[in-house]
Design an enzyme around this catalytic site. Sequence first.
Site, PDB file in Angstrom:
ATOM      1  N   TYR A 403      -2.498   3.621  -3.615  1.00 24.15           N
ATOM      2  CA  TYR A 403      -2.666   3.478  -3.384  1.00 24.15           C
ATOM      3  C   TYR A 403      -3.092   1.756  -3.474  1.00 24.15           C
ATOM      4  O   TYR A 403      -2.054   1.239  -4.144  1.00 24.15           O
ATOM      5  CB  TYR A 403      -4.958   3.250  -3.383  1.00 24.15           C
ATOM      6  CG  TYR A 403      -5.267   3.000  -4.683  1.00 24.15           C
ATOM      7  CD1 TYR A 403      -6.410   3.974  -4.430  1.00 24.15           C
ATOM      8  CD2 TYR A 403      -4.885   2.885  -5.367  1.00 24.15           C
ATOM      9  CE1 TYR A 403      -7.709   3.553  -5.991  1.00 24.15           C
ATOM     10  CE2 TYR A 403      -5.816   2.630  -7.098  1.00 24.15           C
ATOM     11  CZ  TYR A 403      -6.432   3.238  -6.924  1.00 24.15           C
ATOM     12  OH  TYR A 403      -7.364   3.024  -8.292  1.00 24.15           O
ATOM     13  N   GLU A 404      -3.157   0.760  -2.757  1.00 27.14           N
ATOM     14  CA  GLU A 404      -2.907  -0.768  -1.841  1.00 27.14           C
ATOM     15  C   GLU A 404      -1.528  -0.605  -1.570  1.00 27.14           C
ATOM     16  O   GLU A 404      -1.063  -1.578  -2.186  1.00 27.14           O
ATOM     17  CB  GLU A 404      -3.043  -1.494  -3.763  1.00 27.14           C
ATOM     18  CG  GLU A 404      -4.185  -1.704  -4.506  1.00 27.14           C
ATOM     19  CD  GLU A 404      -5.412  -2.249  -3.647  1.00 27.14           C
ATOM     20  OE1 GLU A 404      -5.339  -2.876  -2.585  1.00 27.14           O
ATOM     21  OE2 GLU A 404      -6.749  -1.965  -4.698  1.00 27.14           O
ATOM     22  N   GLY A 405      -1.227   0.432  -0.698  1.00 22.72           N
ATOM     23  CA  GLY A 405       0.087   1.079  -0.611  1.00 22.72           C
ATOM     24  C   GLY A 405       0.711   1.047  -1.731  1.00 22.72           C
ATOM     25  O   GLY A 405       0.773   1.013  -2.534  1.00 22.72           O
TER      26      GLY A 405
END
Length: 596
Positions: A403-405
């Site tokens: 997550y967060e890219g």
Amino acid sequence: MADILRGGQFLVKETKCEDVFTPEDFSEEQIMMRDSVIEFVDKELWPNKERFEKKDYALTEEVMRKAGELGYLSVAVPEAYGGMEMGFINTVLVCDYISGATGSFSTAFGAHTGIGTMPITLYGTEEQKQKYVPKLASGEWFGAYCLTEPGAGSDANSGKTKAVLSEDGTHYKITGGKMWISNAGFCNLFIVFARIEDDKNITGFIVENDPSNGISLGDEEHKLGIRSSSTRQVFFNDTKVPVENMLASRGEGFKIAMNALNVGRIKLAAACLEAQRRTISTAVNYANERVQFKTPISSFGAIQSKLAEMAMNAYAGESATYRAAADIEKRINIRVEEGNTHQEAELKGVEEFAIECSILKVAVSEDVQNCTDEGIQIFGGMGFSEDAPMESAWRDARIARIYEGTNEINRMLSVGMLIKKAMKGHVDLLGPAMAVAEELMGIPSFDVPDYTELFAEEKEMITKLKKAFLMVSGAAVQKFGPDLDKHQQLLMAAADMLIEIYMAESTLLRTEKLAKKVGEANAQEQIAMAQLYLYHAVDTISQKGKEGIVSFAEGDEQRMMLMGLRRFTKYVNMPNVVALRDKIAAKLIAENKYCF
């Protein structure tokens, strides 16, 4: 404006150890804050680890409320909206120490304070902030963030959720489905991204969670880790949102999403630090107590090697995360002094260091995975059992690389953003890259350098590693120009070089600063960790540099660059790796915990 370091400039400018902030520089106030957060975790989270693993979503909500009562949800919120307005280092510090016990809570905490609240404090109108932020800051309300869709993950701007303006122009009707929404099960407010007509970019909206307004939720997802973090699909069916609830302007949603993720990235790195410290302490305890062949397993070199490497990575992660946090805080303060609003200052401050945020996200999320994996190994068969704390830590760590890219996206972003900055003239890469190319044509110096001063050789190594990166990336940019982003494997190799430079340099600078303060004799183990980290970084840069060179250069150019790479990754005096590990492990084993 004073000559202040810009994001990405660490590559082409020398940083002095006096200019970096380190965990040893925490103020009295910061130490008190840290200790109060640790106390909260030890009282409310650590003893309830088992309940979190059994999908006790109500417990997550309950401890989130307690965190709100103690003010932990409001550290980054301006005082005007009921927050503590404590500065960026403190935001990172609270996120670090509150995240060590369970990924379920740290995900809820991060989603609420970061992507749930921050888009409103950074992009909201005065009315929006007055209306929503105090409730979010106190924990009376919780926030969630609806960006990802079944067809729009890494390609966040491709979402299909629609927002249609009503005929009377008073509200939008939002229709579409979002997935992997953290906190969905107990939130009061969603930040929702939707497309108006055929706009190129999505638009952000603040949507109150009212089931009678066409909002429904899917079942709780069954996940590998973060099991008590509420993760559900959210469906909007002609959900009415007043026009005054649009966030920023039409079509600015993609920008909001990207900037919220920048802050999220450095906070995610921070959230992986205390998890490593606790994992290491737990592993050392076990290794000291577990007796095999009539001796504690901590006396075996194979175990000592693992403990030393785990500690070294945690120490490097701390060094780099707090260095970047302080750079961002400095930048924010300068902008405030220049008359920017809190909103503009924070946005621009974080955006300036987006490269470092991506680097940290990748490096620290991979370190926490390795740390928990080795934690299982040290526990042996017990590590695989749910009765020991290692397997849950390992499962929770796994999401951090996604997550967060994803880490792949962040690797490509870090190099891509650096090249963009160079094109804009914000970071001069071309000059130094050309200087390196000329240096390769010259005859190397055979003088024996004077390395009597602490880290003299190591700092020279860092300078050479930067040259290796400039040589490889400079040649790749020359060869492919704007098409470089089509060559993802080359970008990934360059990113690994970039990441290791930043992490190794940050670790050296922190340790040099510490040694000047307490004396070399009192920083022996930290010096060993900095040297060991650099040794590994040199290896990685040598390997990734070679992979790049042999994949895009041929003939004389290839030979020339491989020769340059050897020159730039060559020690005069190789460190004794086993001795370094022994020194680090001995300290951990004697203290029976992560003690740096």
